[in-house]
Design a protein around this motif. Structure first.
Motif, mmCIF file in Angstrom:
data_model
loop_
_atom_site.group_PDB
_atom_site.id
_atom_site.type_symbol
_atom_site.label_atom_id
_atom_site.label_comp_id
_atom_site.label_asym_id
_atom_site.label_seq_id
_atom_site.Cartn_x
_atom_site.Cartn_y
_atom_site.Cartn_z
ATOM 1 N N PHE A 182 0.845 -1.199 0.000
ATOM 2 C CA PHE A 182 0.000 0.000 0.000
ATOM 3 C C PHE A 182 0.881 1.250 0.000
ATOM 4 C CE2 PHE A 182 -3.293 2.587 2.579
ATOM 5 C CZ PHE A 182 -3.941 3.009 1.425
ATOM 6 N N ILE A 183 1.910 1.244 0.833
ATOM 7 C CA ILE A 183 2.854 2.367 0.872
ATOM 8 C C ILE A 183 3.528 2.538 -0.485
ATOM 9 C CG2 ILE A 183 5.065 3.122 1.853
ATOM 10 C CD1 ILE A 183 4.136 1.828 4.514
ATOM 11 N N ALA A 184 3.925 1.419 -1.098
ATOM 12 C CA ALA A 184 4.574 1.487 -2.411
ATOM 13 C C ALA A 184 3.627 2.032 -3.469
ATOM 14 C CB ALA A 184 5.080 0.109 -2.815
ATOM 15 N N LYS A 185 2.365 1.626 -3.408
ATOM 16 C CA LYS A 185 1.389 2.139 -4.369
ATOM 17 C C LYS A 185 1.277 3.657 -4.274
ATOM 18 C CE LYS A 185 -1.850 -1.721 -4.828
ATOM 19 N NZ LYS A 185 -3.268 -2.093 -4.822
ATOM 20 N N ILE A 186 1.197 4.142 -3.060
ATOM 21 C CA ILE A 186 0.991 5.577 -2.849
ATOM 22 C C ILE A 186 2.208 6.384 -3.282
ATOM 23 C CG2 ILE A 186 0.567 7.372 -1.115
ATOM 24 C CD1 ILE A 186 -0.910 5.199 0.529
ATOM 25 N N GLY A 187 3.397 5.946 -2.849
ATOM 26 C CA GLY A 187 4.602 6.759 -3.068
ATOM 27 C C GLY A 187 5.598 6.220 -4.064
ATOM 28 N N GLY A 188 5.392 4.997 -4.558
ATOM 29 C CA GLY A 188 6.347 4.407 -5.486
ATOM 30 C C GLY A 188 7.277 3.428 -4.789
ATOM 31 N N PRO A 189 7.918 2.533 -5.550
ATOM 32 C CA PRO A 189 8.754 1.487 -4.961
ATOM 33 C C PRO A 189 9.981 2.003 -4.214
ATOM 34 C CG PRO A 189 9.022 1.557 -7.346
ATOM 35 C CD PRO A 189 7.868 2.448 -7.021
ATOM 36 N N ASP A 190 10.432 3.213 -4.543
ATOM 37 C CA ASP A 190 11.625 3.739 -3.875
ATOM 38 C C ASP A 190 11.379 4.028 -2.393
ATOM 39 O OD1 ASP A 190 13.175 3.529 -6.100
ATOM 40 O OD2 ASP A 190 13.041 5.651 -6.684
ATOM 41 N N VAL A 191 10.115 4.196 -2.003
ATOM 42 C CA VAL A 191 9.820 4.402 -0.581
ATOM 43 C C VAL A 191 10.173 3.137 0.200
ATOM 44 C CG1 VAL A 191 8.073 5.011 1.129
ATOM 45 C CG2 VAL A 191 7.964 5.997 -1.166
ATOM 46 N N LEU A 192 9.775 1.970 -0.329
ATOM 47 C CA LEU A 192 10.134 0.715 0.336
ATOM 48 C C LEU A 192 11.632 0.486 0.303
ATOM 49 C CD1 LEU A 192 7.402 -1.896 -0.701
ATOM 50 C CD2 LEU A 192 7.513 -0.445 1.327
ATOM 51 N N LYS A 193 12.269 0.870 -0.770
ATOM 52 C CA LYS A 193 13.728 0.732 -0.870
ATOM 53 C C LYS A 193 14.416 1.552 0.212
ATOM 54 C CE LYS A 193 17.549 1.175 -4.181
ATOM 55 N NZ LYS A 193 17.913 1.563 -5.576
ATOM 56 N N ALA A 194 13.941 2.756 0.439
ATOM 57 C CA ALA A 194 14.514 3.617 1.484
ATOM 58 C C ALA A 194 14.290 3.014 2.863
ATOM 59 C CB ALA A 194 13.905 5.014 1.403
ATOM 60 N N ILE A 195 13.117 2.417 3.076
ATOM 61 C CA ILE A 195 12.827 1.763 4.352
ATOM 62 C C ILE A 195 13.758 0.573 4.560
ATOM 63 C CG2 ILE A 195 11.100 0.337 5.536
ATOM 64 C CD1 ILE A 195 8.965 2.272 4.476
ATOM 65 N N ASP A 196 13.928 -0.246 3.512
ATOM 66 C CA ASP A 196 14.842 -1.394 3.589
ATOM 67 C C ASP A 196 16.259 -0.958 3.909
ATOM 68 O OD1 ASP A 196 12.858 -3.222 3.030
ATOM 69 O OD2 ASP A 196 13.326 -3.372 0.895
ATOM 70 N N ASN A 197 16.679 0.156 3.317
ATOM 71 C CA ASN A 197 18.063 0.628 3.475
ATOM 72 C C ASN A 197 18.279 1.449 4.739
ATOM 73 O OD1 ASN A 197 18.657 -0.604 1.055
ATOM 74 N ND2 ASN A 197 18.568 1.272 -0.163
ATOM 75 N N LEU A 198 17.253 1.543 5.581
ATOM 76 C CA LEU A 198 17.336 2.287 6.849
ATOM 77 C C LEU A 198 17.758 3.739 6.628
ATOM 78 C CD1 LEU A 198 19.101 -0.392 9.108
ATOM 79 C CD2 LEU A 198 16.655 -0.001 8.830
ATOM 80 N N GLU A 199 17.266 4.326 5.546
ATOM 81 C CA GLU A 199 17.636 5.699 5.249
ATOM 82 C C GLU A 199 16.978 6.663 6.246
ATOM 83 O OE1 GLU A 199 16.818 6.711 1.208
ATOM 84 O OE2 GLU A 199 17.939 4.995 0.396
ATOM 85 N N PRO A 200 17.682 7.724 6.623
ATOM 86 C CA PRO A 200 17.100 8.708 7.541
ATOM 87 C C PRO A 200 15.805 9.301 6.963
ATOM 88 C CG PRO A 200 19.459 9.074 7.290
ATOM 89 C CD PRO A 200 19.068 8.052 6.260
ATOM 90 N N GLY A 201 14.771 9.331 7.765
ATOM 91 C CA GLY A 201 13.518 9.931 7.339
ATOM 92 C C GLY A 201 12.662 9.076 6.443
ATOM 93 N N ALA A 202 13.061 7.819 6.192
ATOM 94 C CA ALA A 202 12.293 6.969 5.273
ATOM 95 C C ALA A 202 10.861 6.765 5.752
ATOM 96 C CB ALA A 202 12.994 5.627 5.097
ATOM 97 N N TRP A 203 10.687 6.546 7.058
ATOM 98 C CA TRP A 203 9.344 6.302 7.599
ATOM 99 C C TRP A 203 8.517 7.580 7.696
ATOM 100 C CZ3 TRP A 203 6.875 1.817 8.166
ATOM 101 C CH2 TRP A 203 7.642 0.633 8.157
#
Length: 471
Positions: free
Chosen positions: A237-258
């Motif tokens: 659902f998150i990926a649908k709304i914002g695109g697959p790169d949002v999940l990629k950022a979450i996976d990579n523990l990027e600052p501010g991803a959540w």
């Protein structure tokens, strides 16, 4: 310091590094270690031939431990018969408590030869790899298939299967045998009785839930005791709304991803299910089996789950239920990805412990599982796809699995596969899952849920004891 003290110290060190040793259990585990013994003595391998490409000792026994969950254990017992037709006898065990049952054996160095490392008590595979407790499976990948000596195992696996079993390198440590479609599961019969279609936008979802409520039916239930089940619909659902790169950022523990706007919108939408009273009463206190039973009884329309649910819930599923799965409902027309976007991936992990007695035998058992006889048997027994290309072609599929196959086909390239649940098990299951559970129970608001998720991700990113991965 005597040998027993050295063994005890090393045992505690390994257990702590693996994240396996809880304080209350320390006395029991250390007392076991100080008693001496333990450890596996490797058996000698056999001669490698065209018929025995992995060099299995044909007289040696094999020990396999299966997670007795949604897929049961019969498929494994059937594979044992094939193995025993050419090699030694197989000792079989099945449990829902993989970690409780096997972590003491892994710590002491006497694990079984194959572990189906799955379920709520799955061991942290990333930690096991870091501690060199998991055997690389590349020899298996390069072995010929059981059915065609000119085709390697790696060439028949569904794309993404090998990558899913890799953890920061080229070697594959985990074979994810099933191919799971995650999403929102429902009864077509129940929707027909309400005279509604599966909702494709969130406004439609709320309207369907409102109509169900008037009929005394909850919109949703879920495994409250295992809230990471919500990820099966929340992450795509998150990926649908914002695109697959949002999940990629979450996976990579990027600052501010959540803190991405897509996460906030997804949390707001799901919280509205709670706020409007569309969650089945008592859901936060029930487990996956109980939630599925309530769903089967028609107490709730929708449940987040994976394609194992058709087999796991078959004892309570009415004959006219017409089980279906759909991609998570979209937010609205502004979504970055289409409605058909779904989370699907190779799942149901198997590993061969590096300190097992019969490592070649463990790999051979997995090779048998990847053969045509075993893959067809698995699909027909448990109503689930496998990681082998085309293995279900020509088979008569039950309604839920047929639906999953259709969803996967409709998704095309719009398939997402987050890795946070593989790479950072505690973060995914306990911290993120616990936060979503608190939100869905009404204990916290979406804004606080976003803040907590980001804090937990940041803590993991800063923890030098946790190996980091990136995609």
């Amino acid at each position: 310091m005597g040998p027993a003290d050295v063994d005890r110290r090393n045992l505690i060190k390994r257990a702590t590094a693996l994240g396996l040793l809880a304080a209350p259990a320390m006395g029991a585990l250390t007392s076991c270690a100080s008693g001496g013994g333990g450890g596996n003595e490797k058996i000698s391998g056999g001669e490698k031939t065209d018929q025995n490409p992995l060099g299995v000792n044909e007289k040696a026994g094999l020990e396999v431990v299966i997670f007795n969950g949604g897929y049961g254990e019969q498929y494994a017992k059937d594979a044992h018969k094939i193995y025993e037709g050419r090699y030694g006898s197989v000792k079989h065990d099945a449990t829902q408590k993989i970690r409780t049952t096997l972590q003491p054996r892994i710590i002491k160095g006497n694990p079984p030869d194959v572990i189906n490392n799955s379920g709520a008590e799955a061991m942290d595979i990333a930690s096991l790899i870091a501690e060199e407790q998991a055997e690389p499976l590349d020899a298996l990948l390069d072995a010929p298939t059981l059915d065609d000596p000119d085709t390697k195992i790696r060439d028949v696996l569904v794309p993404g299967t090998i990558t899913k079993g890799q953890f920061g390198g080229e070697e594959m440590y985990q074979l994810n045998y099933s191919f799971t479609v995650y999403g929102t599961w429902y009864s077509q019969t129940a929707l027909d009785r309400l005279e509604v279609e599966y909702p494709k936008t969130w406004d439609q979802m709320l309207a369907v839930c409102a109509k169900a409520k008037k009929e005394g039916i909850a919109g949703w239930t879920y495994a409250g005791k295992h809230p990471y089940y919500f990820a099966f619909t929340m992450y795509p659902f998150i990926a649908k709304i914002g695109g697959p790169d949002v999940l990629k950022a979450i996976d990579n523990l990027e600052p501010g991803a959540w803190k991405h706007d897509a996460v906030r919108k997804a949390f707001d939408a799901y919280y509205e299910l709670y706020a409007k009273g569309y969650i089945l009463e008592g859901t936060p206190g029930i487990d996956h089996t109980q939630s599925q039973t309530q769903w089967n009884k028609g107490k709730a329309l929708f449940i987040p789950n994976g394609s194992w649910v058709e087999n796991e819930a078959k004892k309570t599923t009415p004959a006219d239920f017409e089980m279906r799965v759909a991609p998570p409902t979209s937010l609205d027309s502004s979504d970055a990805m289409p409605f058909e976007t779904v989370w699907a991936e190779a799942s149901e992990p198997f590993m061969v412990p590096s300190r097992a007695k019969n490592v070649p035998g463990g790999m051979e058992w997995l090779r048998i599982m990847l053969g045509k006889e075993s893959t067809a048997n698995f699909t027909q027994l448990v109503s689930a796809l496998t990681c082998v290309k085309g293995a279900a072609d020509g088979l008569d599929l039950q309604s839920g699995l047929a639906s999953a196959s259709e969803v996967l086909k409709a998704a095309g390239e719009n398939v997402v596969a987050p890795r946070i649940h593989d790479w950072y098990l505690e973060l995914h299951k306990d911290k993120i899952g616990g936060t979503i559970a608190a939100m869905m129970a009404g204990d916290i608001k979406p804004a606080e849920a976003v803040t907590r998720c980001q804090r937990f991700a940041d803590e993991t990113a800063k923890d030098d004891s946790v190996r980091k991965y990136e995609r």
